[in-house]
Design an enzyme around this catalytic site. Structure first.
Site, mmCIF file in Angstrom:
data_model
loop_
_atom_site.group_PDB
_atom_site.id
_atom_site.type_symbol
_atom_site.label_atom_id
_atom_site.label_comp_id
_atom_site.label_asym_id
_atom_site.label_seq_id
_atom_site.Cartn_x
_atom_site.Cartn_y
_atom_site.Cartn_z
ATOM 1 N N GLY A 10 0.834 -1.213 0.000
ATOM 2 C CA GLY A 10 0.000 0.000 0.000
ATOM 3 C C GLY A 10 0.859 1.248 0.000
ATOM 4 O O GLY A 10 2.095 1.189 -0.089
ATOM 5 N N ASP A 31 -0.078 -8.831 1.926
ATOM 6 C CA ASP A 31 -1.045 -7.895 1.353
ATOM 7 C C ASP A 31 -2.110 -8.718 0.620
ATOM 8 O O ASP A 31 -1.784 -9.728 -0.011
ATOM 9 C CB ASP A 31 -0.337 -6.932 0.361
ATOM 10 N N ASN A 32 -3.367 -8.288 0.713
ATOM 11 C CA ASN A 32 -4.408 -9.053 -0.014
ATOM 12 C C ASN A 32 -4.738 -8.405 -1.363
ATOM 13 O O ASN A 32 -5.658 -8.799 -2.051
ATOM 14 C CB ASN A 32 -5.675 -9.199 0.835
ATOM 15 N N LEU A 59 -5.947 -11.294 5.866
ATOM 16 C CA LEU A 59 -5.819 -11.431 7.331
ATOM 17 C C LEU A 59 -7.163 -11.740 7.992
ATOM 18 O O LEU A 59 -7.199 -12.039 9.185
ATOM 19 C CB LEU A 59 -5.225 -10.142 7.916
ATOM 20 N N SER A 125 -4.202 7.246 13.403
ATOM 21 C CA SER A 125 -4.508 8.461 12.651
ATOM 22 C C SER A 125 -4.892 9.598 13.587
ATOM 23 O O SER A 125 -5.484 9.369 14.642
ATOM 24 C CB SER A 125 -5.663 8.167 11.678
ATOM 25 N N TYR A 150 -14.514 4.440 10.218
ATOM 26 C CA TYR A 150 -13.061 4.319 9.977
ATOM 27 C C TYR A 150 -12.303 4.883 11.188
ATOM 28 O O TYR A 150 -11.436 4.213 11.743
ATOM 29 C CB TYR A 150 -12.658 5.066 8.701
ATOM 30 N N LYS A 154 -9.739 3.048 14.367
ATOM 31 C CA LYS A 154 -8.408 3.445 14.845
ATOM 32 C C LYS A 154 -8.444 3.611 16.368
ATOM 33 O O LYS A 154 -7.539 3.181 17.079
ATOM 34 C CB LYS A 154 -7.967 4.743 14.168
ATOM 35 N N PHE A 179 -0.801 12.438 10.555
ATOM 36 C CA PHE A 179 -1.633 13.552 10.111
ATOM 37 C C PHE A 179 -1.957 13.297 8.642
ATOM 38 O O PHE A 179 -2.517 12.215 8.349
ATOM 39 C CB PHE A 179 -0.958 14.873 10.488
ATOM 40 N N ARG A 232 -4.613 21.590 7.253
ATOM 41 C CA ARG A 232 -4.151 20.244 7.562
ATOM 42 C C ARG A 232 -2.633 20.227 7.675
ATOM 43 O O ARG A 232 -1.963 21.139 7.209
ATOM 44 C CB ARG A 232 -4.566 19.255 6.458
HETATM 45 C C1 WQD Z 1 -7.847 17.305 3.200
HETATM 46 C C2 WQD Z 1 -8.504 18.648 2.962
HETATM 47 C C3 WQD Z 1 -10.855 18.523 2.480
HETATM 48 C C4 WQD Z 1 -10.513 16.508 -1.373
HETATM 49 C C5 WQD Z 1 -8.486 11.906 5.711
HETATM 50 C C6 WQD Z 1 -8.771 10.947 6.832
HETATM 51 C C7 WQD Z 1 -7.508 10.692 7.600
HETATM 52 C C8 WQD Z 1 -6.473 10.167 6.654
HETATM 53 C C9 WQD Z 1 -6.197 11.221 5.581
HETATM 54 C C10 WQD Z 1 -6.383 7.793 6.282
HETATM 55 C C11 WQD Z 1 -9.873 18.752 3.612
HETATM 56 C C12 WQD Z 1 -10.078 19.077 1.300
HETATM 57 C C13 WQD Z 1 -10.203 17.095 -0.153
HETATM 58 C C14 WQD Z 1 -11.066 17.284 -2.420
HETATM 59 C C15 WQD Z 1 -10.977 19.214 -0.976
HETATM 60 N N1 WQD Z 1 -6.932 8.981 6.038
HETATM 61 N N2 WQD Z 1 -10.434 18.429 0.024
HETATM 62 N N3 WQD Z 1 -11.266 18.620 -2.183
HETATM 63 O O1 WQD Z 1 -10.027 14.465 5.331
HETATM 64 O O2 WQD Z 1 -7.962 15.604 6.288
HETATM 65 O O3 WQD Z 1 -8.084 13.139 6.257
HETATM 66 O O4 WQD Z 1 -7.446 11.423 4.893
HETATM 67 O O5 WQD Z 1 -5.513 7.542 7.056
HETATM 68 O O6 WQD Z 1 -7.746 9.743 8.601
HETATM 69 O O7 WQD Z 1 -9.700 11.554 7.713
HETATM 70 O O8 WQD Z 1 -7.801 14.361 4.126
HETATM 71 O O9 WQD Z 1 -7.144 14.737 1.778
HETATM 72 O O10 WQD Z 1 -9.533 14.007 2.289
HETATM 73 O O11 WQD Z 1 -8.823 16.308 2.848
HETATM 74 O O12 WQD Z 1 -11.177 20.420 -0.793
HETATM 75 O O13 WQD Z 1 -11.384 16.821 -3.540
HETATM 76 O O14 WQD Z 1 -8.730 18.821 1.559
HETATM 77 O O15 WQD Z 1 -12.066 19.240 2.651
HETATM 78 O O16 WQD Z 1 -10.041 20.068 4.075
HETATM 79 P P1 WQD Z 1 -8.575 14.486 5.532
HETATM 80 P P2 WQD Z 1 -8.340 14.786 2.682
#
Ligand code: WQD
Length: 339
Positions: A10, A31-32, A59, A125, A150, A154, A179, A232
């Protein structure tokens, strides 16, 4: 020393396999292939010149997990990435997420009993914090009721590991709370391979840049932030991978005060969606076609890490910037689209 990496083909898993091999570890991947491709093995080998052992295994099949550990009882550490990770999908299919993310974790932990060394790193996460009350987010921030199944997998996953460590002092575990992982290996031999329409921001940006998507929708322009878009902490996947090696070495050294620890892994810097777009435009030299639309359900306004604990305890901090990550993501996108 042999390390098991589940979900090792992945996105984060494959980059972690590379860094483990760079440090001289022997790596076995399970990995599956539900959310990855066996071609990633070639990408890893092209970078390190060492082909990891790979076993295609689900798994969720307990007997297969037990048989695997009988074949590889010389494993000294497990890094457990294998899980489903799409927030939206988890809302639509909660039981699939609990089966795939929780049942498999329990089977893995049960098999530790057969190993001489019981070292376990869990892919967690920052989503466990929800919208934190204080920024930057430290590890003391309260875990909030999950905003999605999801996110709950975690939280529950960490609790299962904590309970296991409480009852079995031979188990040494670390949960790493990521993050926002982005980017790709600078060699462009491995990177993110989202299936279908990307849910995450950066692959959507690069797919728009390469012409695969018409236009990026920016979810919300009216948040209480510097430019109205969400904030973020975008961490380069190579920095994140290196953190796993450091965490593993901490477990192998066995000099920890407790046998269950957790760390936030981020850059400590928040970036808005518009700043991420500006980074793409800078590194690619292309204007990105985007429009600001309504907010996305479940998004928090801002999340970025307090990096002190990872620095002070693990001796780890990020070295790469948002531009480095965006540049690597863009190079990877162009390569896989043969552009
Ligand atoms: C980031 C920002 C969206 C797409 C998630 C999971 C977290 C981890 C990472 C797995 C936000 C904005 C996004 C788009 C946008 N996942 N956005 N247009 O939601 O912070 O985290 O993914 O481990 O656990 O919660 O990441 O990349 O989806 O969004 O404006 O087409 O980008 O609103 O502000 P997020 P993201």
């Amino acid at each position: 020393m042999k390390i098991l990496v589940t979900g090792g083909l992945g996105f984060i898993g494959s980059h972690t396999v590379v860094e483990l091999q760079n440090e001289g570890y022997e790596v076995v991947i399970i990995d599956n292939l539900s959310n990855s491709s066996v071609d990633v093995l070639d990408g890893i080998t092209a970078i390190t010149n060492k082909k990891p052992i790979f076993e295609k295994l689900d798994l969720k099949v307990k007997q297969d997990v037990q048989d695997f550990f009988k074949r590889h009882n010389d494993i000294v550490g497990v890094i457990h990435f294998a899980a489903s990770k799409a927030v939206g999908e988890s809302v639509a299919e909660p039981l699939m997420y609990y089966e795939n993310n929780i049942t498999t974790l329990v089977y893995m932990l049960q098999e530790l009993s057969g190993l001489g060394k019981k070292n376990f790193i869990f892919s967690s996460s920052c989503t466990v914090y929800g919208q934190a009350d204080k920024l930057p987010i430290t590890e003391n921030a309260p875990v909030k009721p999950a905003e999605s199944p999801y996110g709950n997998t975690k939280q529950v996953g960490e609790e299962i590991i904590r309970d296991t460590c409480n009852i079995n002092k031979e188990v040494n575990a670390i949960a790493l709370r990521y993050f926002n992982p982005i980017g790709a290996h600078p060699s462009a031999n491995i990177g993110e391979l989202p299936i279908g329409v990307p849910q995450n921001l950066v692959p959507y940006i690069t797919q728009t840049g390469v012409g695969l998507r018409e236009q990026l929708s920016v979810f919300g322009g009216d948040y209480p932030t510097s430019d109205g878009t969400c904030v973020r902490d975008y961490i380069h996947v190579v920095d994140l991978a290196k953190a796993h090696v450091v965490a593993l070495q901490r477990l192998l050294n066995e000099n920890n005060e407790t046998n269950f620890e957790f760390f936030n892994l981020g850059t400590g810097k928040g970036s808005t969606v518009l700043e991420a777009i500006q980074s793409f435009e800078k590194v690619s030299g292309k204007a990105l076609n985007y429009k600001i639309v309504d907010r996305r359900e479940g998004d928090v306004t801002a999340a970025y890490a307090d990096t002190a604990k990872a620095l002070n305890v693990l001796g780890w901090k990020t070295e790469l910037t948002l531009d480095d990550a965006m540049d690597s993501a863009w190079k990877w996108e162009q390569k896989i689209r043969n552009k």
